[in-house]
Design an enzyme around this catalytic site. Structure first.
Site, short mmCIF file in Angstrom:
data_model
loop_
_atom_site.label_atom_id
_atom_site.label_comp_id
_atom_site.label_asym_id
_atom_site.label_seq_id
_atom_site.Cartn_x
_atom_site.Cartn_y
_atom_site.Cartn_z
N ASP A 157 37.82 50.85 35.20
CA ASP A 157 38.47 52.20 34.73
C ASP A 157 39.10 52.93 35.71
O ASP A 157 39.41 52.27 36.66
CB ASP A 157 37.39 52.86 33.76
CG ASP A 157 37.99 53.44 32.56
OD1 ASP A 157 38.94 54.59 33.06
OD2 ASP A 157 37.56 53.38 31.46
N HIS A 200 42.05 51.72 37.11
CA HIS A 200 43.10 52.47 36.30
C HIS A 200 43.92 53.53 36.97
O HIS A 200 44.54 54.55 36.64
CB HIS A 200 42.73 53.04 35.01
CG HIS A 200 42.24 51.93 33.95
ND1 HIS A 200 41.60 52.12 32.57
CD2 HIS A 200 42.26 50.64 34.08
CE1 HIS A 200 41.26 51.17 31.94
NE2 HIS A 200 41.95 50.15 32.64
#
Length: 393
Positions: free
Chosen positions: A219, A242
């Protein structure tokens, strides 16, 4: 006479250091029953060592020697009654979570510090053994939500240096409602497909500095939630992950804003995003202002520069609405590298609160040896110097 003075100073220094070390006690978790075999639950021993350090009127150390130490349950180190305002966790070994993810999987955090002042964590590894829970989540089965690995809440003067966190069930490190925290030399590692395993999450905090860290996860490498101000992030290597994200913001209608954030000298390798601001497409009084993104290198990043104010996963709770989060004074300077997609720069701002004061300076992003493209909606600002792709502001 000079020789005598020199000898006196040496003796005085030796005595001072010796007395200082003697007056600052160290509490070895093994002295309280901890076992370095990775199998015997050492939770009570860790809490006993903490209690002893906490009761010290002088700076104190909780020492975790080499070996693997099992913290078999969600553990809270509370500082409300601490006399010592300088407690050092010196970790030479590895602290491991239970192999069965259900044991801590329904706790918010595995290791939590609450209302502490002057706590340092130096060195060591935290291994949360989250891979089996990720597999459960990715298979679509009913699973626990997962525990974050390490969290500080309502704390001041926190220092984390040289800590490694691997395979967290959820967020690796969380800093929330804290003032004056410094994290440096942190290493975070988790698989690319590990869900919700943000590297470092900061929320409702002021004066947080993150330096010289390498984060690879499933993430956001660093996520910045509501209510943050005066954040400095420098020399970060991100990938996989991310990217570095401000948001998501604006889920609540009454929400504290984000301001005075600097992200400087970062590399992004094979990440989903590079530098991102993300808000829900919902009414909100939140804001993002005075942000500097400077000296970033992108390598095969899908969305190197992105503001997304239409965040609405699965079109639930927010379809066809405009984000109320006001975004202003965002500066991008010296951003170079390669995009994995044709559109390298996206400013999808709110139809009800357009972005204002975006500035671009020295941007050079390529896609397959050609200049990439830019996409703008409800965004205003200026550009200077070389800007590729050409600005659409």
């Amino acid at each position: 006479m000079d020789a005598c003075k020199h000898c006196f100073l040496l003796v005085f220094t030796f005595l001072y250091v010796t007395c200082t070390l003697a007056s600052n006690p160290s509490y070895n978790v093994q002295s309280y029953g901890a076992k370095a075999n990775g199998k015997s639950d050492s939770t009570k021993a860790f809490l006993a060592a903490w209690a002893a350090a906490c009761a010290s009127i002088s700076p104190a150390t909780v020492y975790v020697p080499s070996g693997r130490f099992l913290l078999g349950s969600a553990t809270t180190f509370g500082g409300q009654t601490c006399k010592s305002k300088a407690i050092r966790f010196q970790i030479d070994g590895t602290i491991v979570a239970p192999s069965d993810y259900n044991v801590i999987g329904n706790a918010d955090n595995w290791i939590k510090f609450v209302r502490v002042t002057g706590v340092s964590i130096i060195g060591g590894t935290l291994d949360a053994k989250g891979a089996t829970l990720w597999s459960c989540k990715n298979s679509g089965k009913i699973c626990p939500n997962g525990a974050g690995t390490l969290a500080f809440y309502n704390s001041n003067n926190v220092f984390i240096d040289g800590l490694s966190s691997k395979n967290s069930q959820k967020f690796h490190i969380r800093i929330e409602s804290c003032h004056n925290a410094k994290l440096q030399g942190v290493k975070v590692s988790a698989a690319r497909n590990s869900p919700n395993t943000d590297g470092i999450h900061v929320q409702s905090s002021t004066g947080v500095t993150i330096l010289n860290s390498h984060i690879g996860t499933g993430d956001d490498c660093i996520s910045i939630g509501p209510g943050n101000s005066n954040l400095w992030i420098e020399n970060i290597a991100c990938g996989p992950g991310h990217g570095i994200s401000i948001g998501s913001l604006g889920w609540k209608e009454q929400e504290a804003g984000v301001q005075n954030v600097t992200v400087k000298t970062a590399t992004f390798t094979g990440t989903q995003n590079g530098l991102r601001i993300k808000t829900w497409a919902r009414p909100s009084n939140g804001f993002v202002k005075n942000v500097v993104f400077q000296h970033a290198v992108m390598s095969n990043v899908k969305q190197p520069i992105i503001i997304d104010q239409n965040y609405c996963p699965n079109n639930q709770n927010c379809p066809h609405q405009g984000s109320g989060v006001k975004i202003s004074n965002i500066k991008y300077k010296d951003i170079h590298g390669t995009s994995a997609t044709e559109v390298a720069m996206t400013f999808e701002c709110s139809k009800t609160e357009p972005c204002r004061g975006i500035t671009l300076d020295d941007i050079n992003l390529m896609y397959k040896d050609h200049p990439a493209q830019a996409s703008c909606s409800n965004a205003g600002g200026t550009s200077s110097g070389l800007v590729m792709p050409a600005s659409c502001l």
